[in-house]
Design a protein around this motif. Sequence first.
Motif, PDB file in Angstrom:
ATOM      1  N   VAL A 201       0.944  -1.212   0.021  1.00 41.38           N
ATOM      2  CA  VAL A 201      -0.013  -0.009   0.112  1.00 41.38           C
ATOM      3  C   VAL A 201       0.915   1.312   0.087  1.00 41.38           C
ATOM      4  O   VAL A 201       1.682   1.343   0.798  1.00 41.38           O
ATOM      5  CB  VAL A 201      -0.882   0.145   1.304  1.00 41.38           C
ATOM      6  CG1 VAL A 201      -1.844   1.244   1.345  1.00 41.38           C
ATOM      7  CG2 VAL A 201      -2.045  -1.127   1.156  1.00 41.38           C
ATOM      8  N   ALA A 202       0.599   2.007  -0.991  1.00 42.91           N
ATOM      9  CA  ALA A 202       1.416   3.412  -1.072  1.00 42.91           C
ATOM     10  C   ALA A 202       0.744   4.420   0.345  1.00 42.91           C
ATOM     11  O   ALA A 202      -0.522   4.383   0.390  1.00 42.91           O
ATOM     12  CB  ALA A 202       1.283   4.173  -2.435  1.00 42.91           C
ATOM     13  N   CYS A 203       1.295   5.189   0.762  1.00 44.48           N
ATOM     14  CA  CYS A 203       0.948   5.926   1.774  1.00 44.48           C
ATOM     15  C   CYS A 203       1.584   7.484   1.639  1.00 44.48           C
ATOM     16  O   CYS A 203       2.860   7.587   1.138  1.00 44.48           O
ATOM     17  CB  CYS A 203       1.060   5.316   3.024  1.00 44.48           C
ATOM     18  SG  CYS A 203       2.670   4.864   3.425  1.00 44.48           S
ATOM     19  N   SER A 204       0.849   8.389   2.278  1.00 38.38           N
ATOM     20  CA  SER A 204       1.395   9.627   2.518  1.00 38.38           C
ATOM     21  C   SER A 204       2.110   9.649   4.062  1.00 38.38           C
ATOM     22  O   SER A 204       3.035  10.439   4.231  1.00 38.38           O
ATOM     23  CB  SER A 204       0.394  10.711   2.404  1.00 38.38           C
ATOM     24  OG  SER A 204      -0.189  10.811   1.223  1.00 38.38           O
ATOM     25  N   LEU A 205       1.687   8.865   5.161  1.00 37.13           N
ATOM     26  CA  LEU A 205       1.937   8.928   6.301  1.00 37.13           C
ATOM     27  C   LEU A 205       1.698   7.654   6.964  1.00 37.13           C
ATOM     28  O   LEU A 205       0.516   6.996   6.492  1.00 37.13           O
ATOM     29  CB  LEU A 205       1.224  10.121   6.942  1.00 37.13           C
ATOM     30  CG  LEU A 205       1.880  10.485   8.450  1.00 37.13           C
ATOM     31  CD1 LEU A 205       1.805  11.994   8.704  1.00 37.13           C
ATOM     32  CD2 LEU A 205       0.995   9.763   9.489  1.00 37.13           C
ATOM     33  N   VAL A 206       2.437   7.194   7.951  1.00 40.17           N
ATOM     34  CA  VAL A 206       2.363   5.987   8.658  1.00 40.17           C
ATOM     35  C   VAL A 206       2.381   6.262  10.323  1.00 40.17           C
ATOM     36  O   VAL A 206       3.245   7.071  10.763  1.00 40.17           O
ATOM     37  CB  VAL A 206       3.373   4.898   8.265  1.00 40.17           C
ATOM     38  CG1 VAL A 206       3.206   3.558   9.423  1.00 40.17           C
ATOM     39  CG2 VAL A 206       3.439   4.711   6.847  1.00 40.17           C
ATOM     40  N   ILE A 207       1.443   5.772  10.862  1.00 39.92           N
ATOM     41  CA  ILE A 207       1.327   5.741  12.306  1.00 39.92           C
ATOM     42  C   ILE A 207       1.739   4.350  12.960  1.00 39.92           C
ATOM     43  O   ILE A 207       0.930   3.340  12.641  1.00 39.92           O
ATOM     44  CB  ILE A 207       0.107   6.223  12.764  1.00 39.92           C
ATOM     45  CG1 ILE A 207      -0.331   7.704  12.583  1.00 39.92           C
ATOM     46  CG2 ILE A 207      -0.146   6.084  14.588  1.00 39.92           C
ATOM     47  CD1 ILE A 207      -1.614   8.210  13.077  1.00 39.92           C
ATOM     48  N   ASN A 208       2.880   4.300  13.527  1.00 43.25           N
ATOM     49  CA  ASN A 208       3.379   3.264  14.402  1.00 43.25           C
ATOM     50  C   ASN A 208       2.621   2.879  15.764  1.00 43.25           C
ATOM     51  O   ASN A 208       2.848   3.447  16.623  1.00 43.25           O
ATOM     52  CB  ASN A 208       4.593   2.985  14.277  1.00 43.25           C
ATOM     53  CG  ASN A 208       5.178   1.429  15.054  1.00 43.25           C
ATOM     54  OD1 ASN A 208       4.574   0.878  15.410  1.00 43.25           O
ATOM     55  ND2 ASN A 208       6.661   1.381  15.006  1.00 43.25           N
ATOM     56  N   ALA A 209       1.318   2.099  15.672  1.00 43.98           N
ATOM     57  CA  ALA A 209       0.573   1.923  17.043  1.00 43.98           C
ATOM     58  C   ALA A 209       0.674   0.239  17.258  1.00 43.98           C
ATOM     59  O   ALA A 209      -0.284  -0.160  17.604  1.00 43.98           O
ATOM     60  CB  ALA A 209      -0.655   2.333  16.968  1.00 43.98           C
ATOM     61  N   ALA A 210       1.775  -0.224  17.032  1.00 45.01           N
ATOM     62  CA  ALA A 210       1.618  -1.714  16.956  1.00 45.01           C
ATOM     63  C   ALA A 210       2.311  -2.401  18.100  1.00 45.01           C
ATOM     64  O   ALA A 210       2.583  -3.594  18.166  1.00 45.01           O
ATOM     65  CB  ALA A 210       2.916  -2.169  15.852  1.00 45.01           C
ATOM     66  N   GLY A 211       2.261  -1.548  19.429  1.00 42.99           N
ATOM     67  CA  GLY A 211       2.283  -2.092  20.488  1.00 42.99           C
ATOM     68  C   GLY A 211       3.620  -2.987  20.974  1.00 42.99           C
ATOM     69  O   GLY A 211       4.650  -2.362  20.504  1.00 42.99           O
ATOM     70  N   SER A 212       3.675  -4.128  21.086  1.00 41.40           N
ATOM     71  CA  SER A 212       4.926  -4.869  21.448  1.00 41.40           C
ATOM     72  C   SER A 212       5.520  -5.413  20.030  1.00 41.40           C
ATOM     73  O   SER A 212       6.707  -5.770  20.198  1.00 41.40           O
ATOM     74  CB  SER A 212       4.558  -6.228  22.388  1.00 41.40           C
ATOM     75  OG  SER A 212       3.562  -6.909  21.730  1.00 41.40           O
ATOM     76  N   GLY A 213       4.746  -5.360  18.847  1.00 40.86           N
ATOM     77  CA  GLY A 213       5.337  -5.433  17.632  1.00 40.86           C
ATOM     78  C   GLY A 213       5.972  -4.174  17.040  1.00 40.86           C
ATOM     79  O   GLY A 213       6.475  -4.227  15.978  1.00 40.86           O
ATOM     80  N   ALA A 214       5.955  -3.106  17.710  1.00 39.33           N
ATOM     81  CA  ALA A 214       6.208  -1.859  17.054  1.00 39.33           C
ATOM     82  C   ALA A 214       7.820  -1.840  16.752  1.00 39.33           C
ATOM     83  O   ALA A 214       8.211  -1.162  15.860  1.00 39.33           O
ATOM     84  CB  ALA A 214       5.883  -0.616  17.984  1.00 39.33           C
ATOM     85  N   ARG A 215       8.709  -2.427  17.590  1.00 36.28           N
ATOM     86  CA  ARG A 215      10.186  -2.383  17.310  1.00 36.28           C
ATOM     87  C   ARG A 215      10.382  -2.851  15.977  1.00 36.28           C
ATOM     88  O   ARG A 215      11.300  -2.437  15.289  1.00 36.28           O
ATOM     89  CB  ARG A 215      10.793  -3.017  18.465  1.00 36.28           C
ATOM     90  CG  ARG A 215      12.394  -2.960  18.449  1.00 36.28           C
ATOM     91  CD  ARG A 215      13.261  -3.732  19.665  1.00 36.28           C
ATOM     92  NE  ARG A 215      12.702  -4.910  19.883  1.00 36.28           N
ATOM     93  CZ  ARG A 215      13.120  -5.764  21.031  1.00 36.28           C
ATOM     94  NH1 ARG A 215      13.794  -5.129  21.774  1.00 36.28           N
ATOM     95  NH2 ARG A 215      13.005  -6.907  20.917  1.00 36.28           N
TER      96      ARG A 215
END
Length: 389
Positions: A201-215
Motif C-alpha cells: 500500500v502506498a501512503c502519505s503517512l504511517v502511524i506506528n501503533a503496533a504495541g509490542s510489535g512496534a520495534r
Amino acid sequence: METIDVVVVGGAIVGSAAAYFLACEPSFRGSVLVLEKDASYQHCATGRSAASIRHQFSTPENIQASQFGTAFIREAGSRLAIDGETPDVGFREAGYLFLAQAAQRGVLEANHRIQRELGVHAALLAPDAIAERFPWLATGDLDIASLGLSGEGWLDAYGLMRALRRKAIALGARYRESEVTGLVRQGRRITHVEMSDGSRVACSLVINAAGSGAREVARSAGIALPVESRKRCVFHFTSPARLPNCPLVIDPAGAWFRPEGDGFICGISPPDDPECVDFEVDHSLWDEVLWPALAQRVPGFEAARVRHAWAGHYDVHPLDHNVILGAHPEVDNLLFANGFSGHGLQQAPAVGRALAELVVHGGFRTLDLTRLGWQRVIEGRPLREVNVV
C-alpha cells in the motif's frame, strides 16, 4: 497499487483512537487504513490489561493525558454512538489507593503537589484516616496514603476498544486484517507499507501503533525503537473477605488488587523482568509473592483462592517508562506512539487526539506533549515517571 493517506499499523486501543480522531477531524479529508494482524484481538495488550485509569502520576503530561481519558470515557456513550446505539464501557469510578511507608512518604507528597496543581481530585490520608475509611486494611506499617476521589477506576477495556473501532469505521476509516512485514523508506520518507500476503500500500503517512510489535516495524524503516515486550500476569481470586468501597489498592511492596466480578484481580511486576513474548502464566508469582503480600495487607485474603489467571504484555520503554510520541528526526512521515509501559489504555484517547493533530496541523494543539517526543530518547535524557504500577 492502492494509495492511502494515513496507514495505521496496529488496530487495538491506540491505533483505533488515532483512526477515530482522524476520521472525526473536520479539516481532514484523507483516507485512513488500519492494519491489524489479528482481528480477534485475543492477544492484544488492551484486552489482557487490568483495564484501569488513574490520574495519580508524577509526570504532568501523564496526568493531563489521563484526565482527558477520563473525560472521554465518561462521554463514550454519546461520542461513540452509532445510529442511536450507545456503547456502555462500564466505567466504575472507585479510585486508586497508593499506600506508603515512612521511606516512601516524600515521593508520595511530591507527587501529590504536582497532581493538585493540575486539578487532580485526590487526598492524602494519615494512618488513622486510612483505617477509618478502609477498616479491612492492615495499617500498622503505613505512614501515609493517597486516594483518588474521582476520575479514577476501571472499565471494560475491550468494549471501549471495539466502540472506538466501530465508530472510526462508521466515520470512514477502513480496517484490514493483515500483518505488516515492513515499511519501504526512501530518504526521509516512507513510501509503501508491505504486508505478509505480499501486497503493498502506498501512503502519505504511517502511524506506528503496533504495541509490542512496534520495534520490528520501526527496524524495517531503519529506526532503532527502544521498546521491549515484558510479560505481566493477572490473577483472579475469590475470598470470603468483604471489602466495602474497595478502590484499586497499590501496596508498598508493589502488589496491586481491585474488585472484579464476584472476586478480585491482582498482579505485581516480576522480580526478574526479562523481555518475553509467551503467554504462559507464572504461577509462582501468586504462591511466593502475591498471596503472602495480600494476606498481610488484608487479613481476610488469607483464605484467597485463585480461580483463573492470564498473561499479557507491556510495551515497555526502559529509559523512563513514558511513551515515545511523534516523528523521529530522520523520517518526516512516520509517527510513533510506542512504549506506554502499561498506560496505553488510559492514555489512548489523548494520544489518539495528539496523533490526529500532528497529522492535520503538524503540531500539538490541545495538549503539549512535546517532551514525550524522540529528542529525550536520542539524547538519553529520561523524563522519568515515578508512579509505575
